[in-house]
Design a protein around this motif. Structure first.
Motif, PDB file in Angstrom:
ATOM      1  N   GLY A  97      43.180  61.714  46.744  1.00  0.00           N
ATOM      2  CA  GLY A  97      41.730  61.796  46.859  1.00  0.00           C
ATOM      3  C   GLY A  97      41.174  60.706  47.752  1.00  0.00           C
ATOM      4  N   LEU A  98      40.001  60.988  48.321  1.00  0.00           N
ATOM      5  CA  LEU A  98      39.292  60.017  49.144  1.00  0.00           C
ATOM      6  C   LEU A  98      37.867  59.888  48.640  1.00  0.00           C
ATOM      7  N   VAL A  99      37.396  58.634  48.556  1.00  0.00           N
ATOM      8  CA  VAL A  99      36.002  58.349  48.254  1.00  0.00           C
ATOM      9  C   VAL A  99      35.489  57.393  49.321  1.00  0.00           C
ATOM     10  N   GLY A 100      34.385  57.756  49.961  1.00  0.00           N
ATOM     11  CA  GLY A 100      33.751  56.865  50.919  1.00  0.00           C
ATOM     12  C   GLY A 100      34.172  57.114  52.350  1.00  0.00           C
ATOM     13  N   LYS A 101      34.353  56.032  53.058  1.00  0.00           N
ATOM     14  CA  LYS A 101      34.594  56.069  54.497  1.00  0.00           C
ATOM     15  C   LYS A 101      36.035  56.473  54.804  1.00  0.00           C
ATOM     16  N   LEU A 102      36.244  57.103  55.959  1.00  0.00           N
ATOM     17  CA  LEU A 102      37.588  57.374  56.461  1.00  0.00           C
ATOM     18  C   LEU A 102      37.712  56.784  57.866  1.00  0.00           C
ATOM     19  N   ARG A 118      38.637  66.386  60.487  1.00  0.00           N
ATOM     20  CA  ARG A 118      39.825  65.979  59.744  1.00  0.00           C
ATOM     21  C   ARG A 118      41.091  66.506  60.391  1.00  0.00           C
ATOM     22  N   VAL A 119      42.135  65.680  60.304  1.00  0.00           N
ATOM     23  CA  VAL A 119      43.476  66.142  60.587  1.00  0.00           C
ATOM     24  C   VAL A 119      44.077  66.574  59.249  1.00  0.00           C
ATOM     25  N   ASP A 120      45.341  66.897  59.226  1.00  0.00           N
ATOM     26  CA  ASP A 120      46.015  67.266  57.980  1.00  0.00           C
ATOM     27  C   ASP A 120      46.315  65.979  57.222  1.00  0.00           C
ATOM     28  N   ASP A 121      45.268  65.433  56.570  1.00  0.00           N
ATOM     29  CA  ASP A 121      45.353  64.084  56.012  1.00  0.00           C
ATOM     30  C   ASP A 121      45.925  64.019  54.605  1.00  0.00           C
ATOM     31  N   GLY A 122      46.073  65.154  53.932  1.00  0.00           N
ATOM     32  CA  GLY A 122      46.660  65.163  52.598  1.00  0.00           C
ATOM     33  C   GLY A 122      45.673  65.006  51.467  1.00  0.00           C
ATOM     34  N   TYR A 123      44.405  64.744  51.766  1.00  0.00           N
ATOM     35  CA  TYR A 123      43.403  64.568  50.715  1.00  0.00           C
ATOM     36  C   TYR A 123      42.933  65.940  50.220  1.00  0.00           C
ATOM     37  N   SER A 124      43.217  66.250  48.982  1.00  0.00           N
ATOM     38  CA  SER A 124      42.734  67.504  48.406  1.00  0.00           C
ATOM     39  C   SER A 124      41.437  67.298  47.644  1.00  0.00           C
ATOM     40  N   TRP A 125      41.123  66.071  47.350  1.00  0.00           N
ATOM     41  CA  TRP A 125      39.867  65.696  46.651  1.00  0.00           C
ATOM     42  C   TRP A 125      39.130  64.792  47.620  1.00  0.00           C
ATOM     43  N   PHE A 126      38.055  65.296  48.247  1.00  0.00           N
ATOM     44  CA  PHE A 126      37.468  64.658  49.420  1.00  0.00           C
ATOM     45  C   PHE A 126      35.977  64.447  49.192  1.00  0.00           C
ATOM     46  N   SER A 127      35.596  63.224  48.852  1.00  0.00           N
ATOM     47  CA  SER A 127      34.187  62.891  48.657  1.00  0.00           C
ATOM     48  C   SER A 127      33.810  61.873  49.735  1.00  0.00           C
ATOM     49  N   TRP A 128      33.361  62.379  50.857  1.00  0.00           N
ATOM     50  CA  TRP A 128      33.261  61.591  52.091  1.00  0.00           C
ATOM     51  C   TRP A 128      31.836  61.096  52.327  1.00  0.00           C
ATOM     52  N   SER A 129      31.734  59.829  52.655  1.00  0.00           N
ATOM     53  CA  SER A 129      30.472  59.261  53.114  1.00  0.00           C
ATOM     54  C   SER A 129      30.806  58.122  54.060  1.00  0.00           C
ATOM     55  N   HIS A 130      30.597  58.341  55.340  1.00  0.00           N
ATOM     56  CA  HIS A 130      30.954  57.335  56.318  1.00  0.00           C
ATOM     57  C   HIS A 130      30.204  56.033  56.085  1.00  0.00           C
ATOM     58  N   GLN A 131      28.923  56.140  55.757  1.00  0.00           N
ATOM     59  CA  GLN A 131      28.100  54.962  55.561  1.00  0.00           C
ATOM     60  C   GLN A 131      26.802  55.397  54.896  1.00  0.00           C
ATOM     61  N   PRO A 132      26.002  54.437  54.419  1.00  0.00           N
ATOM     62  CA  PRO A 132      24.684  54.816  53.890  1.00  0.00           C
ATOM     63  C   PRO A 132      23.850  55.490  54.970  1.00  0.00           C
ATOM     64  N   PRO A 133      22.894  56.308  54.561  1.00  0.00           N
ATOM     65  CA  PRO A 133      22.059  56.990  55.558  1.00  0.00           C
ATOM     66  C   PRO A 133      21.085  56.020  56.191  1.00  0.00           C
ATOM     67  N   PRO A 134      20.504  56.395  57.322  1.00  0.00           N
ATOM     68  CA  PRO A 134      19.424  55.585  57.890  1.00  0.00           C
ATOM     69  C   PRO A 134      18.165  55.745  57.051  1.00  0.00           C
ATOM     70  N   ASN A 135      17.150  54.969  57.372  1.00  0.00           N
ATOM     71  CA  ASN A 135      15.883  55.132  56.679  1.00  0.00           C
ATOM     72  C   ASN A 135      15.285  56.501  56.966  1.00  0.00           C
ATOM     73  N   ALA A 136      14.262  56.868  56.194  1.00  0.00           N
ATOM     74  CA  ALA A 136      13.691  58.219  56.282  1.00  0.00           C
ATOM     75  C   ALA A 136      13.261  58.587  57.692  1.00  0.00           C
ATOM     76  N   ALA A 137      12.795  57.615  58.459  1.00  0.00           N
ATOM     77  CA  ALA A 137      12.328  57.897  59.816  1.00  0.00           C
ATOM     78  C   ALA A 137      13.461  58.324  60.735  1.00  0.00           C
ATOM     79  N   GLN A 138      14.704  58.026  60.327  1.00  0.00           N
ATOM     80  CA  GLN A 138      15.854  58.378  61.155  1.00  0.00           C
ATOM     81  C   GLN A 138      16.758  59.379  60.440  1.00  0.00           C
ATOM     82  N   ALA A 139      16.175  60.207  59.607  1.00  0.00           N
ATOM     83  CA  ALA A 139      16.974  61.115  58.782  1.00  0.00           C
ATOM     84  C   ALA A 139      17.859  62.037  59.614  1.00  0.00           C
TER      85      ALA A 139
END
Length: 489
Positions: A97-102, A118-139
């Motif tokens: 599994g993956l949580v967060g950034k890759l 994604r490549v064939d990375d082996g993660y079958s449980w994938f909860s991805w978030s590269h980084q926090p979002p920008p502020n609302a003005a940059q949604a």
């Protein structure tokens, strides 16, 4: 048959080596990481293979050097034929599994790229978030697949940062309960609790975004430092030390480098420097608290003894040392030396401190040996278990790191640089540069802070020659071992 161990692989983003209590920092509050080290093995001189994200991450996930994986730069992508550790373990029966950034492939949000491919990375449980979002003005700059953004939205929370009243370089982030790191820990805990009900072993990569800039800790964690702000040390910088160092460092100090236009060391006062450092440390305090939640879940579900916990960062943060903030083609210890802790109650000794040189590229083969998986022919790192078990007296004579056009151009030119560090010396060579960029040579015995460049010092000619030979050797010996030789001719 003994159950194969689980792997909890914790990776911080941009956390330098001297930011944990067990590494000698008296300001931070890191009881969970300190306990991991006290009950496990702490590596005092671990080095990343690149001072920026993608090359480093591709390297430690494959056990191969950046030039070998071909993921040499942020904004580039690891080729699909590279074999990642989670793919290897998934083939061996692990649930991964993956949580967060890759961040091993291009990850800048745009309409035709709703997620990091994604490549064939082996993660079958994938909860991805590269980084926090920008502020609302940059949604529009967010990803629709950002799991953290969607988690906030489901709770009716808008992502915001507030300006700090004293400096634009520090912001006040969301309360701890809504932080990206908190989401990472909660999601990881869910995985740990779920897998406790299944017989197969698992690997979970938890990739926090903290303490990466922008420096935006929760208000209460930052305030803990304000009463003793004057006690916080200033960046390690000696006036004039950049005079005989590469032009790109001089430009970074003055704000002329593209990576540093918002963090100009020369324009900051002492209090501002200290506030930035306090905010950075507060983010690490948050990180430690949330790691504690995951470790508690292991204990609560009875999986602690059978789980290998790995903690390290992908690279460091200059934090104003040598007149530089953030990261770039710099190989000072704050940029490439990272915390590395291994903890496995069933197998590893407690309280072991390893002072020898190791590399993050060594983590992958260590994992494979620990779980009894077959070695991969393309792996270039060396397992750390023989060093831990005292089967070898010395692991490496030197460590090697690379920067191949990994960031933006400087004075219209791309930067290519390599570093070798031995027990006593460190050398950095800048390749193919015609604009007066110099190399660097440091005597770490006489100058552990790396302030005095000995590149042109005739008294260090022998040392320079030896270190350049080491660099040539590392360049040659890190050539891709694939494809393997089929026959004698």
């Amino acid at each position: 048959m003994t159950k194969r161990p689980n792997i909890l692989w914790l990776c911080a983003d941009q956390q330098r080596f001297d930011t944990v209590g067990c590494f000698g920092n008296p300001f931070v509050e890191t009881p969970n990481l300190d306990r991991l080290a006290g009950e496990g093995v702490m590596f005092e001189h671990a080095y990343a293979q690149s001072p920026v994200c993608t090359p480093s991450r591709a390297s430690f996930l494959t056990g191969r050097y950046p030039r070998t994986t071909r993921a040499r730069q942020n904004g580039g992508s690891i080729p699909p034929d590279e074999r990642l550790i989670p793919r290897i373990l998934a083939d061996a029966g692990y649930t991964c599994g993956l949580v967060g950034k890759l961040h091993i492939r291009a990850a800048h949000p745009r309409p035709d790229r709703p997620v990091e491919s994604r490549v064939d990375d082996g993660y079958s449980w994938f909860s991805w978030s590269h980084q926090p979002p920008p502020n609302a003005a940059q949604a529009a700059m967010d990803w629709p697949t950002n799991a953290y953004s969607n988690w906030l939205r489901a709770r009716g929370v808008a992502f915001t940062r507030q300006a700090h009243p004293e400096t634009e370089h520090v912001q006040i982030g969301l309360d701890e309960q809504h932080q990206h790191t908190t989401w990472c820990a909660g999601t990881a805990t869910e995985f740990v609790e779920t897998m406790a009900g299944f017989p197969q072993p698992w690997l979970l990569s938890v990739n926090f975004y903290d303490p990466h800039h922008p420096f935006d800790p929760p208000k209460d964690l930052l305030e803990r430092y304000l009463d003793r702000l004057d006690d916080i040390p200033l960046p390690r910088f000696q006036p004039g030390e950049l005079d005989d160092k590469p032009l790109l460092q001089q430009d970074h100090y003055a704000g002329g480098h593209s990576a540093a236009r918002t963090f100009v060391h020369a324009d900051m006062g002492e209090r501002e420097h200290r506030l930035i450092r306090a905010a950075y440390w507060a983010m690490i305090d948050l990180l430690d608290r949330q790691i504690g939640r995951i470790l508690d879940a292991l204990e609560r579900t009875g999986q602690r003894e059978d789980t290998i916990v790995i903690f390290h960062a992908d690279h460091g943060e200059m934090l104003g040392d040598h007149g530089i903030y953030l990261k770039g083609p710099y190989f000072y210890d704050p940029a490439v030396r990272v915390p590395l802790i291994l903890n496995w109650p069933r197998r590893l000794p407690a309280g072991r401190r390893v002072s020898g040189l190791v590399e993050l590229v060594d983590v992958a083969p260590t994992v494979l040996e620990a779980v009894g998986a077959e070695p991969e022919p393309g792996i270039q790192g060396r397992s750390l278990l023989p060093l831990i078990d005292n089967r070898v007296a010395e692991h490496r004579d030197d460590v090697y790191s690379e920067f191949y056009n990994a960031g933006g151009p400087h004075r219209g030119r791309r930067t290519y640089a390599t570093m070798v560090r031995s027990e006593r010396h460190k050398i950095v060579a800048y390749h193919g540069s015609g604009d007066g960029v110099r190399g660097e040579l440091y005597d770490l015995e006489d100058d552990p802070g790396e302030h005095v460049n000995r590149w042109d010092d005739p008294a260090y000619l022998t040392a320079k020659t030896d270190m350049l030979q080491r660099m040539v050797d590392r360049m040659a010996m890190t050539a891709d071992p694939l494809p393997v030789r089929d026959d004698v001719w």
